[in-house]
Design an enzyme around this catalytic site. Structure first.
Site, PDB file in Angstrom:
ATOM      1  CG  HIS A  99      39.580  29.773  57.193  1.00 31.99           C
ATOM      2  ND1 HIS A  99      40.887  30.140  57.049  1.00 31.99           N
ATOM      3  CD2 HIS A  99      39.284  28.995  56.127  1.00 31.99           C
ATOM      4  CE1 HIS A  99      41.370  29.599  55.929  1.00 31.99           C
ATOM      5  NE2 HIS A  99      40.413  28.902  55.342  1.00 31.99           N
ATOM      6  CG  ASP A 102      41.520  31.164  60.446  1.00 36.16           C
ATOM      7  OD1 ASP A 102      41.789  29.961  60.510  1.00 36.16           O
ATOM      8  OD2 ASP A 102      41.358  31.791  59.374  1.00 36.16           O
TER       9      ASP A 102
HETATM   10  C1  XLS Z   1      44.492  25.856  51.021  1.00 40.85           C
HETATM   11  C2  XLS Z   1      43.821  27.089  50.643  1.00 40.85           C
HETATM   12  C3  XLS Z   1      43.151  27.847  51.777  1.00 40.85           C
HETATM   13  C4  XLS Z   1      42.171  28.846  51.229  1.00 40.85           C
HETATM   14  C5  XLS Z   1      41.172  29.334  52.212  1.00 40.85           C
HETATM   15  O1  XLS Z   1      45.285  25.294  50.262  1.00 40.85           O
HETATM   16  O2  XLS Z   1      44.727  27.895  49.960  1.00 40.85           O
HETATM   17  O3  XLS Z   1      44.102  28.441  52.609  1.00 40.85           O
HETATM   18  O4  XLS Z   1      42.832  29.943  50.674  1.00 40.85           O
HETATM   19  O5  XLS Z   1      40.402  28.327  52.726  1.00 40.85           O
END
Ligand code: XLS
Ligand code: NI
Ligand code: NI
Length: 430
Positions: A99, A102
């Site tokens: 993301h 991150d």
């Molecule tokens: C949260 C989601 C997230 C997505 C990416 O529950 O799994 O981690 O995979 O935003």
């Protein structure tokens, strides 16, 4: 020079009788199964957020992890990237996912967020070039910052919609720049807490238009990857609009996007929606929208998205069975959207979590391939539907079918579904 994983060796395949914990026992990346190398079947990805950004908190306590890169400077962001690529070098997995939030610290405004994203993706891009690690998918974090507490695309405030849309644009740009094979949208806050303050119909329209804009922009810049929605029924929001695969498909149809957008299916989200993982994969494949998977499991007691690394071969095997039946991944892959337990403090914990997960997935995939090559499971399924091979019923109408049943005196005889026999067969392969 090692920045974090000192003395941990690169993990190699050593077979089931290996003695070291730091070895793959089943994941032999070069091994050819059903005409393809395991690494090309599985397409493993490390998730930047859980591995490097998550501090180890839970609802009752804060940070347990101490990482030298925790903080909000660009220097720390670069150190985090150095550590991430060190892990990638140890594991040898082909992909990672991120993301925006991150990989860069939050700026004062959109312009600063974007310039920081540009800067850090230059840094990451250079590392990708020297190491050969690739980007499975990029995404925008549209759920952590307080501006998104009432949603991003579905926010009642158009200024938040705009901020989120601008952020998706910059994240799509970054994903394209790094050669990403997919772009994911997970709408954790796209839903509602109470209908008392929510205009559901309007919010759905906003989400539809937002997704159309995303697809339009990806075409405009010539992004070759797939656009993926990641369904989830709830958590953090009480009721999320992207509930499950079936709901997402209805939504895509409604906005004319069923040929443009696919799904990224997460094991834990499938369970939260009251489905099995393999059900969600099989349904997506049947609807022509299967894209990728997040291979992380939930705790079956807590009813919460606990994001644990997979450790159950029979479960994983049934998921890969559906993926192989659907022809395998194209742009997608196996992303470990999984985090350590908060007491797992050491650098080696992060390495071994991935090593075990990759071995479990390799065993599951090989079991599924074995079942398909054996052929008895598929033959039993085909035999069950064999009556349809010669039948023209689907072209008829109710009148003519009634006439046909009356004149032939058809009176069907029930046949066994043979479930236990098939379960026994599967268990011989896992
Ligand atoms: C949260 C989601 C997230 C997505 C990416 O529950 O799994 O981690 O995979 O935003
Ligand atoms: Ni999740
Ligand atoms: Ni996920």
């Amino acid at each position: 020079m090692s920045v974090y994983f000192h003395d941990i060796p690169a993990i190699t395949y050593q077979g089931p009788s290996a003695t070291s914990d730091f070895a793959y026992r089943y994941y032999d990346p070069e091994r050819v199964v059903m005409g393809k190398r395991l690494k090309d079947h599985l397409r493993f990805a490390v998730a930047w957020w859980h591995g490097f950004a998550w501090p180890g908190g839970d609802p009752f306590g804060g940070q347990t992890f101490e990482r030298p890169w925790f903080g909000d400077t660009m220097e720390q962001a670069r150190l985090k990237a150095d550590a991430a690529f060190e892990l990638f070098g140890i594991l040898g997995q082909p992909f990672f996912c991120f993301h925006d939030a991150d990989i860069r610290p939050e700026g004062e405004d959109f312009a600063e967020n974007t310039s920081r994203l540009d800067e850090i993706t230059d840094y990451i891009g250079a590392k990708m070039e020297t190491t050969g690690t690739r980007l499975l998918w990029g995404t925008a974090n549209l759920f952590t910052h307080r501006r998104y507490m009432a949603g991003a695309a579905t926010n009642p405030d158009p200024d938040v919609f705009a901020f989120a849309a601008a952020t998706v644009k910059s994240c799509l740009d970054a994903t394209k720049k790094l050669g990403g094979e997919n772009y994911v949208l997970w709408g954790g806050r796209e839903g509602y807490e109470t209908l008392l303050n929510t205009d559901l119909k309007r919010e759905r329209q906003q989400a539809g238009r937002f997704l159309q804009m995303t697809v339009e922009y990806s075409k405009k810049i010539g992004f070759n990857g797939a656009i993926l929605i990641e369904p989830k029924p709830q958590e953090p929001t009480k009721h999320q609009y992207d509930f499950d695969v079936a709901t997402v498909y209805g939504f895509l149809k409604d906005f004319g996007l069923e040929d443009e957008v696919k799904v990224n299916i997460e094991q834990g989200h499938a369970i939260l929606a009251g489905h099995s993982f393999e059900h969600e994969i099989a349904l997506a494949a049947a609807l022509g929208i299967f894209g990728s998977i997040d291979m992380n499991r939930n705790d079956y007691q807590s009813g919460w998205d606990t994001d644990q690394f997979p450790n159950n071969v029979p479960e994983v095997a049934l998921a890969y069975l559906e993926i192989l039946k659907a022809g395998g991944f194209t742009t997608g892959g196996t992303n470990f959207d999984a985090k350590l337990r908060r007491q797992s403090l050491d650098p080696e914990d992060l390495v071994l979590a991935h090593v075990g997960a990759m071995d479990i997935c390799a065993r599951g995939l090989m079991a599924a391939a074995g079942l398909l090559e054996d052929g008895r499971l598929e033959a039993a399924r085909a035999a069950r539907y064999a009556g349809w091979d010669e039948s023209d019923l689907m072209q008829l109408d109710l009148d003519s079918i009634a006439e046909h049943v009356r004149s032939k005196g058809t009176n069907p005889k029930p046949r066994s579904g043979r479930q236990e026999r098939l379960e026994n067969l599967v268990n011989r392969f896992v």
